[in-house]
Design an enzyme around this catalytic site. Structure first.
Site, PDB file in Angstrom:
ATOM      1  N   CYS A 176       9.815   4.456   0.172  1.00 44.05           N
ATOM      2  CA  CYS A 176      10.066   6.140   0.213  1.00 44.05           C
ATOM      3  C   CYS A 176      11.543   6.460   0.202  1.00 44.05           C
ATOM      4  O   CYS A 176      11.857   7.367   0.856  1.00 44.05           O
ATOM      5  CB  CYS A 176       9.238   6.572   1.435  1.00 44.05           C
ATOM      6  SG  CYS A 176       7.610   6.633   1.320  1.00 44.05           S
ATOM      7  N   ASP A 191      16.918  12.851  11.513  1.00 43.91           N
ATOM      8  CA  ASP A 191      15.432  12.009  11.194  1.00 43.91           C
ATOM      9  C   ASP A 191      15.710  10.955  12.030  1.00 43.91           C
ATOM     10  O   ASP A 191      16.132   9.777  11.717  1.00 43.91           O
ATOM     11  CB  ASP A 191      15.414  11.583   9.714  1.00 43.91           C
ATOM     12  CG  ASP A 191      14.349  10.820   9.352  1.00 43.91           C
ATOM     13  OD1 ASP A 191      13.550  10.274  10.424  1.00 43.91           O
ATOM     14  OD2 ASP A 191      13.781  10.488   8.125  1.00 43.91           O
ATOM     15  N   HIS A 218      15.134   9.053   3.508  1.00 49.79           N
ATOM     16  CA  HIS A 218      13.764   8.794   3.315  1.00 49.79           C
ATOM     17  C   HIS A 218      13.141  10.081   2.457  1.00 49.79           C
ATOM     18  O   HIS A 218      13.880  10.963   2.709  1.00 49.79           O
ATOM     19  CB  HIS A 218      12.986   8.717   4.536  1.00 49.79           C
ATOM     20  CG  HIS A 218      11.466   8.416   4.501  1.00 49.79           C
ATOM     21  ND1 HIS A 218      10.375   9.220   4.232  1.00 49.79           N
ATOM     22  CD2 HIS A 218      10.751   6.998   4.673  1.00 49.79           C
ATOM     23  CE1 HIS A 218       9.346   8.946   4.269  1.00 49.79           C
ATOM     24  NE2 HIS A 218       9.319   7.299   4.492  1.00 49.79           N
ATOM     25  N   GLN A 268      13.164   6.279  12.726  1.00 43.90           N
ATOM     26  CA  GLN A 268      13.041   4.524  12.851  1.00 43.90           C
ATOM     27  C   GLN A 268      13.959   4.613  14.069  1.00 43.90           C
ATOM     28  O   GLN A 268      14.365   3.153  14.590  1.00 43.90           O
ATOM     29  CB  GLN A 268      13.886   3.937  11.639  1.00 43.90           C
ATOM     30  CG  GLN A 268      13.187   3.860  10.438  1.00 43.90           C
ATOM     31  CD  GLN A 268      11.812   3.228  10.389  1.00 43.90           C
ATOM     32  OE1 GLN A 268      11.648   2.534  11.261  1.00 43.90           O
ATOM     33  NE2 GLN A 268      10.887   3.633   9.613  1.00 43.90           N
ATOM     34  N   LYS A 307       5.382   5.294  15.414  1.00 35.55           N
ATOM     35  CA  LYS A 307       6.244   4.332  15.240  1.00 35.55           C
ATOM     36  C   LYS A 307       6.975   3.794  16.589  1.00 35.55           C
ATOM     37  O   LYS A 307       8.175   2.965  16.908  1.00 35.55           O
ATOM     38  CB  LYS A 307       7.686   4.759  14.343  1.00 35.55           C
ATOM     39  CG  LYS A 307       7.107   4.796  12.913  1.00 35.55           C
ATOM     40  CD  LYS A 307       8.291   5.147  12.028  1.00 35.55           C
ATOM     41  CE  LYS A 307       7.789   5.863  10.676  1.00 35.55           C
ATOM     42  NZ  LYS A 307       7.159   4.876   9.778  1.00 35.55           N
TER      43      LYS A 307
HETATM   44  N1  C6P Z   1       8.725   5.369   6.895  1.00 36.50           N
HETATM   45  C1  C6P Z   1       8.108   3.130   6.443  1.00 36.50           C
HETATM   46  O1  C6P Z   1       7.236   1.979   6.032  1.00 36.50           O
HETATM   47  P1  C6P Z   1       5.973   9.794   9.073  1.00 36.50           P
HETATM   48  O2  C6P Z   1       5.310   9.264   7.983  1.00 36.50           O
HETATM   49  O3  C6P Z   1       6.074  11.360   9.054  1.00 36.50           O
HETATM   50  O4  C6P Z   1       5.511   9.122  10.593  1.00 36.50           O
HETATM   51  O5  C6P Z   1       7.514   9.355   9.061  1.00 36.50           O
HETATM   52  C2  C6P Z   1       8.210   9.518   7.774  1.00 36.50           C
HETATM   53  C3  C6P Z   1       9.596   8.985   7.888  1.00 36.50           C
HETATM   54  C4  C6P Z   1      10.719   9.606   7.758  1.00 36.50           C
HETATM   55  N2  C6P Z   1      11.821   9.147   7.844  1.00 36.50           N
HETATM   56  C5  C6P Z   1      12.160   7.815   7.983  1.00 36.50           C
HETATM   57  C6  C6P Z   1      13.445   7.059   8.083  1.00 36.50           C
HETATM   58  C7  C6P Z   1      11.055   6.994   7.828  1.00 36.50           C
HETATM   59  O6  C6P Z   1      11.149   5.750   7.971  1.00 36.50           O
HETATM   60  C8  C6P Z   1       9.494   7.442   7.718  1.00 36.50           C
HETATM   61  C9  C6P Z   1       8.515   6.531   7.755  1.00 36.50           C
HETATM   62  C10 C6P Z   1       7.502   4.564   6.996  1.00 36.50           C
HETATM   63  O7  C6P Z   1       9.418   3.032   6.014  1.00 36.50           O
HETATM   64  C11 C6P Z   1       6.520   4.937   6.075  1.00 36.50           C
HETATM   65  S1  C6P Z   1       7.064   5.160   4.270  1.00 36.50           S
END
Ligand code: C6P
Length: 438
Positions: free
Chosen positions: A394, A228, A148, A231, A254
């Site tokens: 993203c 990371d 991401h 998910q 999440k």
């Molecule tokens: N992905 C999606 O719709 P934040 O925004 O900081 O809570 O998470 C960022 C992030 C980092 N790594 C991964 C693997 C992610 O999936 C995400 C967030 C959302 O897929 C919003 S783009």
């Protein structure tokens, strides 16, 4: 790149389906989890809401919403600063939440949990603080092609600041579309590699990476690991000590928590050796006009008034998810993801990304049609009350690698049902009929 399950005109094989409905209810001991989530009980465009955008953000159970209100109704006060009753109560609640989150990921010590705004800020913290202190020209930052932007851009920034170089573990196309090419890993883990950062679960393909194996290989070479967990955190049992990582980044929103709060797990020895990420109140032990000293972790990394209300609600989200059972959640997500793949494969011309049937997977399912744009698919689904996400998620470099500009994504969570997959498939049939005219 990548073979679709079925081309237009082909009749795909769909195997007999297991008794999903009974599995669904028995997995959570017959509990009706949907009644815990107020947002789900509404109509959208005159249709019952089918919420399949959980990878973007999950819905919140009533207990978490209540915990947040209760904190602001009874305990609200700044933490670590006051000597009055409310401040002490708020401090206890905030530090209690830290201990709860530490237990949730099996950290050895609550001081290994730094509260942040979420995964993005947690990774930026590691890249800026650990990276700036430890990387130099000639060093290599190893990432994967499935990252991401939040686990990619912070490393680009620190590479530009330090002169370190970026290197990527490739993804495979074809049969394991979006899976990592693990056969190449050993050759890429050269002595110049100082840090290896990778996702636990892909937000685009639903792939679950073998994180413990990746960490073991890195650790054997003295390479720092950053995972990371955006998910994975609310979807799988996460044990940072069993995984053997140095850092694990995640978001509360999440995992049934509220937005604006997340955490960074970091091994204590590493955190205590890192310089502050930001300066301000709360993170210092002494300040002079020309220099300051700072506290150890976690205060060192929590400059300013922290987001204590949302942290308290995050602790309650941990209780809620453990009450449901994280093994059961993982099984439920995998089965709904697998069932969705099987049913979606019956749609002519669909290209499904991610693990093939039978392989371990999460509840993230991405697909594309060559002749219908993902944004049109999502807009038509919305008319049917279904919330999906369409676009690059993203993950622009991964999309380009797979020869796509975007996909449509359905992502499942504990309250989704097999019946909702049928609603999705009918909606997609309607969309395809509209665009193809047949
Ligand atoms: N992905 C999606 O719709 P934040 O925004 O900081 O809570 O998470 C960022 C992030 C980092 N790594 C991964 C693997 C992610 O999936 C995400 C967030 C959302 O897929 C919003 S783009």
């Amino acid at each position: 790149m990548g073979a679709p399950f079925a081309k237009p005109g082909q009749t795909p094989m769909v195997t007999a389906l297991p008794p999903w409905r009974s599995l669904f209810t028995s997995m959570f001991n017959g509990r009706d989890l949907r009644s815990d989530f107020p947002t789900l009980h509404q109509q959208v465009h005159g249709k019952p809401l089918v919420y399949l955008d959980n990878a973007a953000t999950a819905q919140k159970p009533q207990v978490v919403i209540d915990a947040l209100s209760r904190f602001y109704e009874r305990d609200n006060s700044n933490v670590h600063r006051g000597l009055h009753a409310l401040s002490m109560r708020a401090t206890d609640a905030y530090e209690g939440a830290r201990s709860r989150v530490a237990k949730f990921v099996n950290a050895a010590d609550p001081a290994e949990i730094v509260f942040t705004r979420g995964t993005t800020e947690s990774i930026n913290l590691v890249a800026a603080s650990w990276g700036a202190a430890n990387l130099k020209p000639g060093d290599v930052i190893l990432l994967t092609e499935m990252e991401h932007h939040s686990n990619l851009v912070p490393w680009q920034l620190v590479a530009a600041r330090t002169g370190a170089k970026l290197r990527y573990l490739p993804v495979l196309g074809a049969d394991v579309e979006g899976g990592l090419d693990l056969a190449q890993l050993d050759a890429l883990l050269t002595p110049e590699v100082k840090v290896f950062a990778f996702t636990h679960v892909s937000n685009t393909t639903g792939t679950i990476n073998p994180v413990a194996d990746l960490c073991a290989k890195a650790r054997a070479r003295g390479i720092v690991t950053v995972i990371d967990g955006a998910q994975s955190i609310g979807h799988l049992p996460v044990d940072v000590r069993a995984v053997g990582c140095d850092f694990y980044a995640f978001s509360g929103h999440k995992m049934a928590g509220v937005t604006g709060i997340g955490a960074l797990y970091g091994r204590r020895a590493l955190l205590d050796a890192m310089p502050p990420y930001q300066g301000g109140g709360g993170m210092i032990s002494n300040v002079e006009f020309f220099e300051s000293r700072w506290k150890p972790s976690p205060e060192r990394f929590e400059a300013g008034t922290p987001n204590f209300g949302d942290a308290v609600a995050l602790g309650v989200a941990c209780d809620y998810l453990d009450g449901v059972g994280r093994d059961a959640i993982a099984q439920h997500d995998a089965e709904l993801g697998g069932l969705a793949c099987e049913k979606l494969a019956t749609l002519p011309g669909i290209r499904l990304l991610g693990p093939r049937p039978g392989a371990p997977r999460s509840g993230v399912v991405s697909f594309a049609f060559a002749d219908v744009h993902a944004h049109d698919v999502v807009t038509f689904a919305d008319e049917d009350g279904i919330a999906l996400r369409g676009g690059h998620h993203c993950n622009q470099p991964l999309m380009r690698k797979l020869g796509l500009t975007g996909t449509t994504r359905a992502s499942f969570y504990i309250y989704n049902t097999p019946e909702e997959i049928d609603v999705l498939v009918s909606s997609l049939q309607r969309t395809l009929k509209f665009f193809r005219g047949a």
